[in-house]
Design an enzyme around this catalytic site. Structure first.
Site, PDB file in Angstrom:
ATOM      1  CD  GLN A  52      -1.523   2.358   1.087  1.00 20.04           C
ATOM      2  OE1 GLN A  52      -1.771   3.023   0.236  1.00 20.04           O
ATOM      3  NE2 GLN A  52      -1.118   2.951   2.182  1.00 20.04           N
ATOM      4  CE1 TYR A  92       4.254   3.395   1.616  1.00 20.86           C
ATOM      5  CE2 TYR A  92       5.452   5.293   2.032  1.00 20.86           C
ATOM      6  CZ  TYR A  92       5.580   4.125   1.048  1.00 20.86           C
ATOM      7  OH  TYR A  92       6.319   3.937   0.351  1.00 20.86           O
ATOM      8  NE  ARG A 104       8.685  16.096  -1.749  1.00 17.80           N
ATOM      9  CZ  ARG A 104       8.557  17.035  -0.661  1.00 17.80           C
ATOM     10  NH1 ARG A 104       9.558  17.871  -0.325  1.00 17.80           N
ATOM     11  NH2 ARG A 104       7.389  17.401  -0.069  1.00 17.80           N
TER      12      ARG A 104
HETATM   13  N1  LIG Z   1       7.126   5.392  -6.328  1.00 19.45           N
HETATM   14  C1  LIG Z   1       8.155   5.954  -5.167  1.00 19.45           C
HETATM   15  O1  LIG Z   1       8.496   7.074  -5.432  1.00 19.45           O
HETATM   16  C2  LIG Z   1       8.564   5.134  -4.117  1.00 19.45           C
HETATM   17  C3  LIG Z   1       9.326   5.680  -3.188  1.00 19.45           C
HETATM   18  C4  LIG Z   1       9.675   4.793  -2.280  1.00 19.45           C
HETATM   19  C5  LIG Z   1       9.183   3.324  -2.062  1.00 19.45           C
HETATM   20  N2  LIG Z   1       8.595   2.914  -2.852  1.00 19.45           N
HETATM   21  C6  LIG Z   1       8.127   1.846  -2.769  1.00 19.45           C
HETATM   22  O2  LIG Z   1       8.266   0.685  -3.961  1.00 19.45           O
HETATM   23  C7  LIG Z   1       7.482  -0.229  -3.990  1.00 19.45           C
HETATM   24  C8  LIG Z   1       6.782  -0.080  -5.286  1.00 19.45           C
HETATM   25  O3  LIG Z   1       6.038   1.105  -5.484  1.00 19.45           O
HETATM   26  P1  LIG Z   1       5.497   1.602  -6.754  1.00 19.45           P
HETATM   27  O4  LIG Z   1       5.629   3.113  -7.120  1.00 19.45           O
HETATM   28  O5  LIG Z   1       5.887   0.846  -8.071  1.00 19.45           O
HETATM   29  O6  LIG Z   1       3.940   1.531  -6.680  1.00 19.45           O
HETATM   30  P2  LIG Z   1       2.723   0.533  -7.454  1.00 19.45           P
HETATM   31  O7  LIG Z   1       1.480   0.640  -6.979  1.00 19.45           O
HETATM   32  O8  LIG Z   1       2.961   0.933  -8.959  1.00 19.45           O
HETATM   33  O9  LIG Z   1       3.160  -1.006  -7.478  1.00 19.45           O
HETATM   34  C9  LIG Z   1       3.081  -1.963  -6.376  1.00 19.45           C
HETATM   35  C10 LIG Z   1       2.303  -3.046  -6.995  1.00 19.45           C
HETATM   36  O10 LIG Z   1       1.867  -3.997  -5.792  1.00 19.45           O
HETATM   37  C11 LIG Z   1       0.540  -4.664  -6.428  1.00 19.45           C
HETATM   38  N3  LIG Z   1      -0.081  -5.082  -5.167  1.00 19.45           N
HETATM   39  C12 LIG Z   1      -0.412  -4.263  -4.257  1.00 19.45           C
HETATM   40  N4  LIG Z   1      -1.008  -4.839  -3.053  1.00 19.45           N
HETATM   41  C13 LIG Z   1      -0.936  -6.227  -3.570  1.00 19.45           C
HETATM   42  C14 LIG Z   1      -1.306  -7.548  -2.796  1.00 19.45           C
HETATM   43  N5  LIG Z   1      -2.192  -7.626  -1.584  1.00 19.45           N
HETATM   44  N6  LIG Z   1      -0.727  -8.744  -3.580  1.00 19.45           N
HETATM   45  C15 LIG Z   1      -0.064  -8.720  -4.680  1.00 19.45           C
HETATM   46  N7  LIG Z   1      -0.035  -7.558  -5.213  1.00 19.45           N
HETATM   47  C16 LIG Z   1      -0.062  -6.156  -4.787  1.00 19.45           C
HETATM   48  C17 LIG Z   1      -0.115  -3.573  -7.298  1.00 19.45           C
HETATM   49  O11 LIG Z   1      -1.059  -4.086  -7.868  1.00 19.45           O
HETATM   50  C18 LIG Z   1       0.992  -2.831  -7.956  1.00 19.45           C
HETATM   51  O12 LIG Z   1       1.349  -3.517  -9.076  1.00 19.45           O
HETATM   52  C19 LIG Z   1       6.334  -0.064  -2.768  1.00 19.45           C
HETATM   53  O13 LIG Z   1       6.638  -0.867  -1.888  1.00 19.45           O
HETATM   54  C20 LIG Z   1       6.748   1.367  -2.538  1.00 19.45           C
HETATM   55  O14 LIG Z   1       6.072   1.504  -0.852  1.00 19.45           O
HETATM   56  C21 LIG Z   1       8.059   3.488  -4.087  1.00 19.45           C
END
Ligand SMILES: NC(=O)c1ccc[n+]([C@@H]2O[C@H](COP(=O)([O-])OP(=O)(O)OC[C@H]3O[C@@H](n4cnc5c(N)ncnc54)[C@H](O)[C@@H]3O)[C@@H](O)[C@H]2O)c1
Length: 309
Positions: free
Chosen positions: A76, A141, A208
């Site tokens: 999430q 979060y 940022r």
């Molecule tokens: N985007 C950023 O700038 C950023 C920064 C820091 C950390 N993150 C971390 O990186 C990771 C990926 O983030 P993102 O930006 O690619 O987000 P995103 O939402 O594009 O990817 C998350 C994926 O997980 C899947 N998912 C969610 N719940 C699920 C479940 N219960 N079972 C199976 N699949 C599930 C979603 O469908 C999605 O494809 C996350 O852990 C996020 O917290 C992202």
């Protein structure tokens, strides 16, 4: 290697999949498509549409696919949602993680690589922040990311599950959605591509650290290859960019004049955010190679194409 990516249909997970396949690995994706998209998944990957919290289903995947390494991206990812729905947030980001860690222990996985976040630092002004700074998150979060990190370290200390924790700064690039952490590039790009006005919260001088998703994917491959690197690393550029400067670059790339509308700052928004990347550069042999303007050009082209579809 047989490598599982949870959340491999998402923004960052799908780019990690591309990079692992290019490096010759066999990739298995588990994603429930809640925010991810099927078309993001590399065609060479094996895909299971499932929820990572389905323990029996996940156990079968680990057995059948002989999983040797895991990238845990499923989460999430929305700060406001975590404040409105703390139970759902923790259930996925903490209990979901513990379920996967338990499988890693039982199946003697060789490496567990975790996506953590700059959100663990909260509003600390001693920038650029090093990994040794205290973790003082400002949202549930951020708290789930700190808790997840603590579980991962304990699974290593008690059960010897090898791990690397990567704390991402603001990741941007193709396939990004509007809801996650680094959403400002997505929001501005989409507005420009659709000929709409841009809204900036605050004076726009907040900063940022924008890191391009393909550099982040490469950092993940480095984390798999490097030996003796158990630990926690910032994955960032060490460069502070104001939201106004970001907006100027995107307006220049889009080549269309646009109206910019300023709204009061949102409560809880951090004013300065930039992470030191020295440790990752030294220990993982990684460094970001994409300049912001070049990365934004790739990203804008992608979003303009999506709008045109
Ligand atoms: N985007 C950023 O700038 C950023 C920064 C820091 C950390 N993150 C971390 O990186 C990771 C990926 O983030 P993102 O930006 O690619 O987000 P995103 O939402 O594009 O990817 C998350 C994926 O997980 C899947 N998912 C969610 N719940 C699920 C479940 N219960 N079972 C199976 N699949 C599930 C979603 O469908 C999605 O494809 C996350 O852990 C996020 O917290 C992202």
């Amino acid at each position: 290697m047989n490598i599982l990516i949870t959340g491999g249909a998402g923004f960052i997970g799908s780019h990690i999949g591309d990079a692992l396949i290019a490096a010759g690995h066999r990739v298995i994706v588990v994603d429930n498509l809640s925010t991810g998209r099927k078309e993001n998944i590399p065609p060479q990957a094996v895909f299971y549409e499932a929820d990572i919290r389905d323990r029996e289903y996940m156990e079968n995947i680990f057995s059948q696919e002989h999983i040797e390494a895991v990238y845990h991206e499923a989460a999430q990812t929305m700060v406001p949602y975590s404040l409105a729905h703390p139970w759902e947030d923790a259930e996925l980001n903490v209990m979901g993680l513990v379920g996967i860690l338990e499988l890693c222990r039982r199946h003697t996985v060789r490496k567990f690589i975790f996506s953590s976040s700059a959100a663990v630092y909260g509003d600390n002004t001693r920038v650029p922040l090093k990994e040794t700074e205290a973790t003082t998150p400002l949202s549930f979060y951020g708290l789930t990311k700190c808790t997840a990190e603590a579980y991962i370290r304990m699974y290593h200390d008690i059960f010897q599950v090898p791990y690397v924790i990567l704390r991402y700064a603001n990741v941007y690039g193709e396939r990004q959605g509007g809801n996650g952490e680094g959403g400002v590039v997505f929001v501005f790009s989409q507005a420009l591509a659709q000929g709409k006005e841009i809204t900036v919260f605050g004076d726009g001088e907040q900063t940022r650290d924008f890191v391009y998703v393909k550099d982040v994917a490469r950092a993940n491959v480095c984390a798999l290859q490097a030996n003796g690197t158990e630990g926690t690393y910032n994955i960032a550029t060490n460069i502070e960019t104001t939201v106004n400067a970001l907006k100027e670059m995107l307006v220049y790339i889009a080549g269309t004049p646009t109206h910019v509308h300023y709204e009061p700052a949102r409560s809880g928004d951090i004013y300065r955010s930039v992470l030191a990347n020295t440790k990752a550069v030294q220990d993982l042999g990684w460094e970001p190679t994409t300049k912001l303007l070049g990365g934004l050009q790739q990203t804008y082209r992608y979003f303009a194409g999506e709008v045109g579809k």
